[in-house]
Design a protein around this motif. Structure first.
Motif, PDB file in Angstrom:
ATOM      1  N   TYR A 147       3.601   5.352  -6.761  1.00  0.00           N
ATOM      2  CA  TYR A 147       4.543   4.754  -6.091  1.00  0.00           C
ATOM      3  C   TYR A 147       4.725   5.407  -4.725  1.00  0.00           C
ATOM      4  O   TYR A 147       4.648   4.804  -3.573  1.00  0.00           O
ATOM      5  N   LEU A 148       4.793   6.719  -4.804  1.00  0.00           N
ATOM      6  CA  LEU A 148       5.375   7.498  -3.388  1.00  0.00           C
ATOM      7  C   LEU A 148       3.959   7.439  -2.862  1.00  0.00           C
ATOM      8  O   LEU A 148       4.295   7.155  -1.364  1.00  0.00           O
ATOM      9  N   THR A 149       2.929   7.752  -2.978  1.00  0.00           N
ATOM     10  CA  THR A 149       1.957   7.847  -2.082  1.00  0.00           C
ATOM     11  C   THR A 149       1.394   6.159  -1.601  1.00  0.00           C
ATOM     12  O   THR A 149       1.155   6.027  -0.343  1.00  0.00           O
ATOM     13  N   SER A 200       3.973   4.419   0.434  1.00  0.00           N
ATOM     14  CA  SER A 200       4.095   5.124   1.827  1.00  0.00           C
ATOM     15  C   SER A 200       2.758   4.564   2.743  1.00  0.00           C
ATOM     16  O   SER A 200       3.094   4.318   3.912  1.00  0.00           O
ATOM     17  N   LEU A 201       1.718   4.566   2.095  1.00  0.00           N
ATOM     18  CA  LEU A 201       0.653   4.224   2.816  1.00  0.00           C
ATOM     19  C   LEU A 201       0.470   2.750   3.120  1.00  0.00           C
ATOM     20  O   LEU A 201       0.014   2.521   4.321  1.00  0.00           O
ATOM     21  N   LEU A 202       1.082   2.154   2.149  1.00  0.00           N
ATOM     22  CA  LEU A 202       1.110   0.352   2.332  1.00  0.00           C
ATOM     23  C   LEU A 202       2.122   0.501   3.476  1.00  0.00           C
ATOM     24  O   LEU A 202       1.855  -0.438   4.501  1.00  0.00           O
ATOM     25  N   LEU A 203       3.091   0.892   3.501  1.00  0.00           N
ATOM     26  CA  LEU A 203       4.486   0.548   4.430  1.00  0.00           C
ATOM     27  C   LEU A 203       3.995   1.196   5.937  1.00  0.00           C
ATOM     28  O   LEU A 203       4.350   0.879   7.075  1.00  0.00           O
ATOM     29  N   ASN A 204       3.276   2.102   6.004  1.00  0.00           N
ATOM     30  CA  ASN A 204       2.652   2.739   7.058  1.00  0.00           C
ATOM     31  C   ASN A 204       1.580   1.868   7.969  1.00  0.00           C
ATOM     32  O   ASN A 204       1.406   2.195   9.153  1.00  0.00           O
TER      33      ASN A 204
END
Length: 408
Positions: free
Chosen positions: A306-308, A311-315
């Motif tokens: 979830y963390l990675t 983060s990649l998706l929202l970026n």
């Protein structure tokens, strides 16, 4: 977010987005059990056992929800501490004194929260925050020993191994076991009925009495150790400035994401196979210890996924509108966390509509998503007029012993 060095505002925006996502998972975790946050009588669960929607929701919750979001929330708490530590304007002593005072205030908020809803984690965060402070200046080697020891729930695994290898005490008689089961079932039914049907004072008194059982659960399950472990992981990530240099570390995030995904597929496949073949009893007590270890690894890997992944998706630039929604909720993380409890108590407890046990888990998840959407709308409206969420403003004002500017 094309810059190699993410600007402070954008960095905080991404972290707020992660916090908002964590709050979505937290409400789903709590609402799936009607916000009871404790034992639920077997008779209540029994009427939904043959329901297909419940079976699907239970599998979904077991794999993707349960035990995966308090860890992400804990990671973000440790990360926030690291960011404050790096950005402090005061000397180390003054900063730590203020942070400790901040934890005292958080404990008071958590205590008030607990007597209304015993699933509170703020009081636990406040206590563990004092321990986290001790790790702020340790080297990476010591810090990583602490991280792995706690997030893998090693204290509980070691305890179980020791109990397994030590000579057993005289086993309890069948009658003694039956009496223990009857006592537990009676306490569960009484507590559930108090929450579902009791008055406000009944609920407060019940939750106050349950401080001990909550502490027992935290230590027996190892959740308190896992929480501390994710505090320390967040501290390490913050000190390494991963989110300040997100573009630089994006390849590392991708590697961790794929590794976590593959590990979870294998572990979940193992558990489903053992469950379908009904092998638990055949494999013996040692299998329980192995299963607990694998489950701890599964929770860690799902949290990292979830963390990675998020983060990649929202970026992504195309996902900026989703980041904006999640970040609005995350910026008011304390307010929205407490607001979820207020809504849950009013929906399911006797002091509200008393709907606990009245509908199954799949409907609970849909209601939880609806509540989260309302929180997005409320948060965006509030932040358009004010600098902080109401509880964030109160916490900040109490920290500095001075009313902070609220209105924009």
């Amino acid at each position: 977010m094309k810059n190699a060095l993410v600007a402070p505002k954008e960095r905080i925006f991404l972290i707020d987005g992660l916090r908002g996502f964590a709050l979505l998972g937290i409400i789903l975790a709590h609402i799936g059990g009607w916000f009871i946050a404790g034992g639920i009588p077997a008779t209540v669960w029994q009427k939904y056992q043959n329901d297909v929607g419940t079976a699907i929701a239970n599998y979904f919750g077991g794999i993707f929800i349960d035990g995966k979001f308090y860890t992400l929330f804990s990671f973000l708490f440790g990360l926030s501490f690291a960011i404050q530590l790096l950005q402090r304007k005061d000397d180390d002593t003054r900063f730590i004194q203020r942070f400790m005072w901040r934890l005292v205030i958080l404990f008071i908020i958590g205590f008030v929260h607990h007597i209304h809803w015993k699933g509170d984690i703020l009081g636990i965060y406040a206590v563990l925050g004092f321990i986290m402070i001790l790790f702020r200046n340790v080297g990476n080697k010591v810090l990583w020993i602490g991280i792995l020891f706690f997030i893998l729930n090693m204290p509980v695994i070691i305890r179980d191994v020791v109990q397994k290898t030590q000579p057993k005490e005289k086993p309890k008689t069948e009658k003694e076991q039956e009496l223990e089961v009857e006592k537990y079932e009676k306490e569960t039914v009484d507590s559930y009925n108090t929450l579902k049907k009791g008055t406000y004072l009944d609920v407060v008194a019940q939750n106050f009495r349950d401080f001990k059982s909550k502490a027992d659960f935290q230590f027996s399950s190892g959740r308190i150790y896992i929480t501390l472990g994710f505090f320390l992981l967040g501290l390490w990530v913050g000190k390494k400035r991963f989110f300040e240099n997100f573009e630089k570390y994006k390849p590392l995030f991708k590697k961790i994401m794929w590794l976590s995904l593959i590990a979870n597929i294998f572990i979940v496949a193992f558990f489903i196979t053992v469950e379908q073949l009904k092998l638990w009893e055949k494999l013996g007590d040692w299998m329980n210890i192995i299963a607990n270890t694998l489950y701890a690894i599964h929770c860690v890997m799902m949290t990292l996924l979830y963390l990675t992944g998020i983060s990649l998706l929202l970026n992504l630039k195309s996902m900026s509108w989703i980041l904006d929604k999640f970040a609005s909720v995350g910026k008011m993380g304390l307010t929205n966390y407490l607001l979820q409890s207020v809504i849950g108590v009013m929906l399911f407890y006797g002091i509200g509509f008393g709907l606990a046990g009245e509908f199954n888990a799949d409907w609970c998840y849909l209601i939880g998503i609806g509540i989260f959407i309302l929180q997005i709308i409320f948060s965006k409206w509030w932040l358009s007029k004010f600098n902080y969420g109401p509880m964030e403003w109160l916490w900040r004002s109490a920290t500095y012993l001075k009313w902070q500017p609220m209105q924009k």
